[in-house]
Write a protein that holds these residues in place. Structure first.
Motif, short mmCIF file in Angstrom:
data_model
loop_
_atom_site.label_atom_id
_atom_site.label_comp_id
_atom_site.label_asym_id
_atom_site.label_seq_id
_atom_site.Cartn_x
_atom_site.Cartn_y
_atom_site.Cartn_z
N LEU A 150 16.75 37.30 27.58
CA LEU A 150 16.62 36.34 26.25
C LEU A 150 17.90 36.82 25.37
O LEU A 150 17.77 36.01 24.29
CB LEU A 150 15.14 36.70 25.68
N GLU A 187 20.94 36.63 24.99
CA GLU A 187 21.94 35.53 24.34
C GLU A 187 21.38 34.50 23.61
O GLU A 187 21.90 34.01 22.49
CB GLU A 187 22.59 35.01 25.48
N ARG A 188 20.15 34.02 24.05
CA ARG A 188 19.32 32.91 23.12
C ARG A 188 19.01 33.39 22.00
O ARG A 188 19.19 33.04 20.76
CB ARG A 188 18.03 32.71 24.05
N ILE A 189 18.41 34.70 21.96
CA ILE A 189 18.56 35.42 20.47
C ILE A 189 19.45 35.29 19.70
O ILE A 189 19.34 35.05 18.47
CB ILE A 189 17.52 36.64 20.56
N LYS A 190 20.60 35.93 20.29
CA LYS A 190 21.77 36.19 19.36
C LYS A 190 22.33 34.68 18.90
O LYS A 190 22.47 34.50 17.55
CB LYS A 190 22.74 36.66 20.28
N ARG A 191 22.06 33.81 19.85
CA ARG A 191 22.48 32.40 19.43
C ARG A 191 21.67 31.82 18.03
O ARG A 191 22.22 31.25 17.24
CB ARG A 191 22.56 31.34 20.57
N HIS A 192 20.28 32.03 18.00
CA HIS A 192 19.79 31.71 17.12
C HIS A 192 19.56 32.47 15.97
O HIS A 192 19.14 31.95 14.81
CB HIS A 192 18.26 31.15 17.74
#
Length: 96
Positions: A69, A71-76
């Protein structure tokens, strides 16, 4: 799910080792044929291999989930923090 279905069969296979009706002089090939009637050779090999591998710890599984998760957290999260920083700058609010 597969492991739960295999459990009774593996139990029956283990009972072959302590079955008093099987004489000690019984050839191993005969016992093996009885085992293959309980569980096919391929299914037995698959179950044996799966049971021989030490399962990962719950903590390791949790960290795998977190890593997945990240990368997804970083992106959002970056756009949210960037937006909050701009908002704070406009209103002279200290974040932090």
């Amino acid at each position: 799910m597969r492991r739960q279905q295999e459990t009774p069969q593996v139990g029956r296979l283990l009972l072959l080792y302590v079955d008093e009706t099987v004489a000690d002089a019984t050839p191993f090939g005969d016992v093996r044929q009885r085992a293959f009637k309980i569980m096919t050779k391929d299914a037995l090999q698959t179950a044996g291999q799966r049971m021989s591998v030490k399962p990962e710890s719950m903590m390791a599984l949790r960290w795998q989930a977190v890593d997945g998760l990240a990368e997804r957290i970083k992106r959002h999260l970056r756009p949210l923090i960037w937006g909050a920083s701009i908002f704070a700058g406009l209103h002279r609010i200290t974040i932090g």
